[in-house]
Each structure stands twice: as structure tokens, then as C-alpha cells.
Design an enzyme around this catalytic site. Structure first.
Site, PDB file in Angstrom:
ATOM      1  N   ILE A 263       0.808  -1.188   0.203  1.00  0.00           N
ATOM      2  CA  ILE A 263      -0.084   0.149  -0.152  1.00  0.00           C
ATOM      3  C   ILE A 263       0.804   1.241   0.025  1.00  0.00           C
ATOM      4  O   ILE A 263       0.213   2.569  -0.241  1.00  0.00           O
ATOM      5  CB  ILE A 263      -1.092  -0.070   1.219  1.00  0.00           C
ATOM      6  CG1 ILE A 263      -0.428   0.012   2.648  1.00  0.00           C
ATOM      7  CG2 ILE A 263      -1.900  -1.261   1.010  1.00  0.00           C
ATOM      8  CD1 ILE A 263      -1.461   0.528   3.812  1.00  0.00           C
TER       9      ILE A 263
ATOM     10  N   LYS B 102       6.832  -1.943  17.828  1.00  0.00           N
ATOM     11  CA  LYS B 102       6.910  -2.915  19.271  1.00  0.00           C
ATOM     12  C   LYS B 102       7.718  -1.946  20.046  1.00  0.00           C
ATOM     13  O   LYS B 102       8.300  -0.905  19.952  1.00  0.00           O
ATOM     14  CB  LYS B 102       7.795  -4.158  19.169  1.00  0.00           C
ATOM     15  CG  LYS B 102       7.482  -5.087  18.089  1.00  0.00           C
ATOM     16  CD  LYS B 102       6.167  -6.024  18.500  1.00  0.00           C
ATOM     17  CE  LYS B 102       5.690  -6.852  17.488  1.00  0.00           C
ATOM     18  NZ  LYS B 102       4.319  -7.033  17.214  1.00  0.00           N
TER      19      LYS B 102
ATOM     20  N   TYR C 236       1.070   5.342  16.564  1.00  0.00           N
ATOM     21  CA  TYR C 236       0.098   4.440  15.982  1.00  0.00           C
ATOM     22  C   TYR C 236      -1.193   4.978  16.171  1.00  0.00           C
ATOM     23  O   TYR C 236      -2.224   5.075  15.325  1.00  0.00           O
ATOM     24  CB  TYR C 236       0.173   3.155  16.832  1.00  0.00           C
ATOM     25  CG  TYR C 236      -1.016   2.083  16.302  1.00  0.00           C
ATOM     26  CD1 TYR C 236      -0.910   1.456  15.038  1.00  0.00           C
ATOM     27  CD2 TYR C 236      -2.197   1.672  17.038  1.00  0.00           C
ATOM     28  CE1 TYR C 236      -1.733   0.460  14.671  1.00  0.00           C
ATOM     29  CE2 TYR C 236      -2.950   0.735  16.727  1.00  0.00           C
ATOM     30  CZ  TYR C 236      -2.833   0.163  15.705  1.00  0.00           C
ATOM     31  OH  TYR C 236      -3.872  -0.574  15.165  1.00  0.00           O
TER      32      TYR C 236
ATOM     33  N   LYS D  20      -4.074   6.174  13.439  1.00  0.00           N
ATOM     34  CA  LYS D  20      -5.501   5.568  13.371  1.00  0.00           C
ATOM     35  C   LYS D  20      -6.468   6.526  13.622  1.00  0.00           C
ATOM     36  O   LYS D  20      -7.755   6.756  13.091  1.00  0.00           O
ATOM     37  CB  LYS D  20      -5.642   4.418  14.240  1.00  0.00           C
ATOM     38  CG  LYS D  20      -4.908   3.192  14.123  1.00  0.00           C
ATOM     39  CD  LYS D  20      -5.335   2.594  12.730  1.00  0.00           C
ATOM     40  CE  LYS D  20      -4.729   1.016  12.612  1.00  0.00           C
ATOM     41  NZ  LYS D  20      -5.043   0.663  11.172  1.00  0.00           N
TER      42      LYS D  20
ATOM     43  N   VAL E  82      -6.981  -8.144  19.537  1.00  0.00           N
ATOM     44  CA  VAL E  82      -6.897  -9.524  18.741  1.00  0.00           C
ATOM     45  C   VAL E  82      -5.559 -10.105  18.956  1.00  0.00           C
ATOM     46  O   VAL E  82      -4.662  -9.390  18.910  1.00  0.00           O
ATOM     47  CB  VAL E  82      -7.381  -9.374  17.389  1.00  0.00           C
ATOM     48  CG1 VAL E  82      -7.326 -10.654  16.345  1.00  0.00           C
ATOM     49  CG2 VAL E  82      -8.792  -8.466  17.114  1.00  0.00           C
TER      50      VAL E  82
ATOM     51  N   THR F 220      -2.514 -11.338  17.416  1.00  0.00           N
ATOM     52  CA  THR F 220      -1.856 -11.506  16.050  1.00  0.00           C
ATOM     53  C   THR F 220      -0.562 -11.049  16.425  1.00  0.00           C
ATOM     54  O   THR F 220      -0.354 -10.775  17.525  1.00  0.00           O
ATOM     55  CB  THR F 220      -2.617 -10.422  15.354  1.00  0.00           C
ATOM     56  OG1 THR F 220      -2.302  -9.152  15.550  1.00  0.00           O
ATOM     57  CG2 THR F 220      -3.996 -10.574  14.757  1.00  0.00           C
TER      58      THR F 220
HETATM   59  N1  LIG Z   1      -4.762  -6.985  16.464  1.00  0.00           N
HETATM   60  C1  LIG Z   1      -5.170  -6.011  17.253  1.00  0.00           C
HETATM   61  O1  LIG Z   1      -5.881  -6.028  18.335  1.00  0.00           O
HETATM   62  C2  LIG Z   1      -5.948  -4.691  16.580  1.00  0.00           C
HETATM   63  C3  LIG Z   1      -6.376  -3.843  17.204  1.00  0.00           C
HETATM   64  C4  LIG Z   1      -7.056  -2.779  16.618  1.00  0.00           C
HETATM   65  C5  LIG Z   1      -6.885  -2.577  15.297  1.00  0.00           C
HETATM   66  N2  LIG Z   1      -6.210  -3.522  14.504  1.00  0.00           N
HETATM   67  C6  LIG Z   1      -5.967  -2.964  13.242  1.00  0.00           C
HETATM   68  O2  LIG Z   1      -6.404  -4.221  12.493  1.00  0.00           O
HETATM   69  C7  LIG Z   1      -5.419  -4.526  11.299  1.00  0.00           C
HETATM   70  C8  LIG Z   1      -4.956  -5.941  11.048  1.00  0.00           C
HETATM   71  O3  LIG Z   1      -4.145  -5.857  12.070  1.00  0.00           O
HETATM   72  P1  LIG Z   1      -3.540  -7.408  12.742  1.00  0.00           P
HETATM   73  O4  LIG Z   1      -3.344  -7.365  14.165  1.00  0.00           O
HETATM   74  O5  LIG Z   1      -4.014  -8.544  11.859  1.00  0.00           O
HETATM   75  O6  LIG Z   1      -1.884  -7.172  12.033  1.00  0.00           O
HETATM   76  P2  LIG Z   1      -0.736  -7.941  11.682  1.00  0.00           P
HETATM   77  O7  LIG Z   1      -0.904  -9.477  11.957  1.00  0.00           O
HETATM   78  O8  LIG Z   1       0.464  -7.374  11.940  1.00  0.00           O
HETATM   79  O9  LIG Z   1      -1.099  -7.990   9.978  1.00  0.00           O
HETATM   80  C9  LIG Z   1      -0.860  -6.809   9.489  1.00  0.00           C
HETATM   81  C10 LIG Z   1      -0.936  -6.849   7.948  1.00  0.00           C
HETATM   82  O10 LIG Z   1      -0.702  -5.828   7.030  1.00  0.00           O
HETATM   83  C11 LIG Z   1       0.386  -6.129   6.282  1.00  0.00           C
HETATM   84  N3  LIG Z   1       1.057  -4.836   5.930  1.00  0.00           N
HETATM   85  C12 LIG Z   1       2.187  -4.103   6.582  1.00  0.00           C
HETATM   86  N4  LIG Z   1       2.620  -3.180   6.009  1.00  0.00           N
HETATM   87  C13 LIG Z   1       2.057  -3.166   4.673  1.00  0.00           C
HETATM   88  C14 LIG Z   1       2.089  -2.502   3.300  1.00  0.00           C
HETATM   89  N5  LIG Z   1       3.026  -1.580   3.301  1.00  0.00           N
HETATM   90  N6  LIG Z   1       1.411  -2.970   2.308  1.00  0.00           N
HETATM   91  C15 LIG Z   1       0.675  -3.965   2.433  1.00  0.00           C
HETATM   92  N7  LIG Z   1       0.510  -4.765   3.587  1.00  0.00           N
HETATM   93  C16 LIG Z   1       1.345  -4.370   4.593  1.00  0.00           C
HETATM   94  C17 LIG Z   1       1.272  -6.963   6.666  1.00  0.00           C
HETATM   95  O11 LIG Z   1       2.077  -7.789   5.898  1.00  0.00           O
HETATM   96  P3  LIG Z   1       3.505  -8.626   6.302  1.00  0.00           P
HETATM   97  O12 LIG Z   1       3.391  -9.722   6.849  1.00  0.00           O
HETATM   98  O13 LIG Z   1       4.158  -8.567   4.927  1.00  0.00           O
HETATM   99  O14 LIG Z   1       4.184  -7.636   7.303  1.00  0.00           O
HETATM  100  C18 LIG Z   1       0.151  -8.116   7.491  1.00  0.00           C
HETATM  101  O15 LIG Z   1      -0.359  -8.806   6.570  1.00  0.00           O
HETATM  102  C19 LIG Z   1      -4.659  -3.477  11.137  1.00  0.00           C
HETATM  103  O16 LIG Z   1      -5.147  -2.183  10.528  1.00  0.00           O
HETATM  104  C20 LIG Z   1      -4.395  -3.034  13.068  1.00  0.00           C
HETATM  105  O17 LIG Z   1      -4.116  -1.682  13.003  1.00  0.00           O
HETATM  106  C21 LIG Z   1      -5.793  -4.535  15.114  1.00  0.00           C
END
Ligand SMILES: NC(=O)c1ccc[n+]([C@@H]2O[C@H](COP(=O)([O-])OP(=O)(O)OC[C@H]3O[C@@H](n4cnc5c(N)ncnc54)[C@H](OP(=O)(O)O)[C@@H]3O)[C@@H](O)[C@H]2O)c1
Length: 275
Positions: free
Chosen positions: A62, A94, A191, A195, A227, A229
Site C-alpha cells: 500500500i 513494538k 500508531y 489511526k 485481537v 495477532t
Molecule cells: N490486533 C489487534 O488487536 C488490533 C486492534 C485494533 C486494530 N487493529 C488493526 O487491524 C488491522 C490488522 O491488524 P493485525 O493485528 O492483523 O496485524 P498483523 O497481524 O501485523 O497484520 C498486518 C498485515 O498488514 C500487512 N502490511 C503491513 N504493511 C503493509 C504494506 N505496506 N502493504 C501491504 N500490507 C502491509 C502485513 O504484511 P506483512 O506480513 O508483510 O508484514 C500483514 O499482512 C490493522 O489495521 C491494525 O491496525 C488490530
């Protein structure tokens, strides 16, 4: 009529992967699983194929305008448009990271906000009537995370534009470089700022869609919950399928819905105020 199609960004793992998995069973059309890394993306597709699901891989970073344009051309050629766009891709440093804070700020805003914005600017022109867009935000993207009242007022102003929003974020990056973040009353983490930008952007985008000649295009922003992850070091209390639920709900809103539309949706799929 061409087949319908949904695109999910950052879908090789985590919540994005679960969004694709869920859409594969619920959406009548093709699902494009995108990832910045081809091998990670293709491995994710292979995992879903083992479950007899059939997403299609397409490379998408992106932050890379060429890669976004390639996706657009592919969508136009094969489908003639786009029906669902889920802007899920994001990064979060982190706490233990030794990258200087100003660099972290620059990269976090560049990926999470400017990257998402670039995807939207490129793909919105090919959205079809009744398209659904979901911008994945976070509880971190709530306005009250910014202590400075003046900044909050600007973000709430009906006069806010995309350009103004980008200018505010650039101002934040400038203060970040100068070590003035706290003094100026910005949100305490990069972050959060990214957001908050995604949340504010969503409201602006819905306003634009209201004026669009294409009928019934809806965009919402979603907090998926805490979540488990890689982003949360697996500390989240929800699994990825649970995190995907409110996002898939927003992606599959029925046609001509009056609400939620340009709203902040919480992990229980209810609308909340972002203030
Ligand atoms: N987990 C939570 O508790 C939580 C809470 C609130 C909001 N969110 C939001 O939920 C969404 C998913 O988060 P997640 O927890 O699933 O995180 P994650 O497991 O770290 O996954 C993030 C994904 O984004 C991809 N990514 C990062 N930079 C990118 C780029 N430049 N182009 C395309 N893809 C890219 C990563 O690819 P790579 O594998 O190549 O790095 C990975 O597939 C995010 O928007 C996060 O901010 C998460």
C-alpha cells in the site's frame, strides 16, 4: 454482467487473513487476497485452498503507487470495477523497537494513513454503485486520545478536508522530529495518530460519496477489538475470526442501508462515537 469482486489489503496473516476466509464463504464473488510479499501471500492462499476456499492472490504494497495501479488495472480488466474494499493493512512498532521515534512516526503515518489514502484515491474511481469500503481503525483511533483541544476541534470541524487532514499529520511529523510531540499535545503514540487519521478520513470519504453520482457507496471504520495477532504479540483476547466479524459485517452491509454509513463501528458491530 461481470463477476463481483472484493479486495482485502494486508491479508497474508492476522485479521486480514480471517476477513478473506470469512468473505470466501459469505460473499458471492471473487475475493482478492493481497499481500506486499508474494511468497507470504501465496502461502496464505494455499492455506485457504486446503479449507476448500478459493481466494485469488494479487501483490499489493500500500506504500507503492505502482503496485496499487497494477491492482487497479487488473481489477478493471478482469472485473470491470470493484465491489468491496477492506483497508486492513497496517503496522505498529513494538515498544522494544530501537528505531528512533521520529522515524517510527514517519513510517507509521506513511503506511497506515498515507498508504491507505493512496489505495483509496486509486481504487475509488472504479468502485461500482452499492460498493462497500471498510477502513480498519482501532480504539487507538479515537479522538479523545489527542489531549490538545485545538487539534481536536480542527479534526471535528465540518470544514476539514483531506488536504487539511494530511497537513495536520505533516505538522505532527514535524513536531515529532523536533521532539515536541508531548508539549504540543498530540496523541501519545504514533500508531494512535495514524489511526485517528484513518478514522477522520473515513468521515470525509462518506461525505464525498454522498455527492457521488454512483448510488449507495458506503464507507465505515471499524475497531476489531483486542485481537491475538503478531501486532499484539499474541496478547489479544479475541481470535482472528472474532476480530474479522465486525469488519465483514461492514463489508457486507445490504444495499441502500441508511446506517451505519460513515460511522465508527465497535468490535460488537455497534456504532459508537469517536469522541
Ligand atoms: N490486533 C489487534 O488487536 C488490533 C486492534 C485494533 C486494530 N487493529 C488493526 O487491524 C488491522 C490488522 O491488524 P493485525 O493485528 O492483523 O496485524 P498483523 O497481524 O501485523 O497484520 C498486518 C498485515 O498488514 C500487512 N502490511 C503491513 N504493511 C503493509 C504494506 N505496506 N502493504 C501491504 N500490507 C502491509 C502485513 O504484511 P506483512 O506480513 O508483510 O508484514 C500483514 O499482512 C490493522 O489495521 C491494525 O491496525 C488490530
Amino acid at each position: 454482467m461481470k463477476k463481483k469482486v472484493a479486495v482485502v489489503t494486508g491479508a497474508n496473516k492476522g485479521i486480514g487473513f480471517a476477513i478473506v476466509k470469512s468473505l470466501c464463504t459469505k460473499f458471492k464473488g471473487d475475493i482478492i487476497l493481497t499481500a506486499r510479499d508474494e511468497i507470504r501471500g501465496k502461502n496464505a492462499v494455499a492455506k485457504l485452498k486446503e479449507l476448500h476456499l478459493n481466494p485469488i492472490f494479487y501483490q499489493l504494497d500500500i506504500t507503492d503507487a505502482d503496485s496499487i495501479c497494477r491492482l487497479k488495472e487488473f481489477l478493471l480488466k478482469v472485473y470491470g470495477g470493484l465491489d468491496i474494499l477492506v483497508n486492513n493493512a497496517a503496522i505498529a512498532y513494538k515498544i522494544s523497537s530501537d528505531t528512533p521515534d521520529a522515524d517510527q512516526a514517519e513510517k507509521t503515518i506513511r503506511v497506515n494513513l498515507f498508504g491507505t489514502l493512496c489505495v483509496c484515491k486509486t481504487l475509488f474511481p472504479i468502485l461500482r454503485p452499492h460498493a462497500r469500503v471498510v477502513n480498519v481503525s482501532s480504539a487507538a483511533g479515537m479522538l479523545h486520545n489527542i489531549p490538545n483541544e485545538k487539534i481536536r476541534e480542527i479534526l471535528l470541524s465540518p470544514k476539514l478536508t483531506e488536504q487539511k487532514l494530511c497537513d495536520i499529520m505533516k505538522e505532527f511529523l514535524k513536531d515529532s522530529k523536533a521532539g515536541l510531540k508531548q508539549e504540543k499535545g498530540w496523541a501519545s503514540t504514533n500508531y494512535e495518530m495514524s489511526k485517528i487519521g484513518v478514522t477522520a478520513l473515513t468521515f470525509l470519504q462518506q461525505k464525498q460519496f454522498e455527492k457521488d453520482s454512483r448510488e449507495d457507496i458506503v464507507v465505515n471504520t471499524v475497531h476489531p477489538g483486542y485481537v491475538s495477532t503478531d501486532m499484539t504479540n499474541r496478547k489479544g483476547v479475541l481470535n482472528i475470526e472474532q476480530g474479522a466479524e465486525p469488519i465483514v459485517y461492514a463489508a457486507l452491509l445490504p444495499i441502500n442501508i441508511t446506517s451505519p454509513k460513515g460511522e465508527f463501528i465497535w468490535e460488537d458491530s455497534k456504532v459508537v462515537s469517536w469522541r
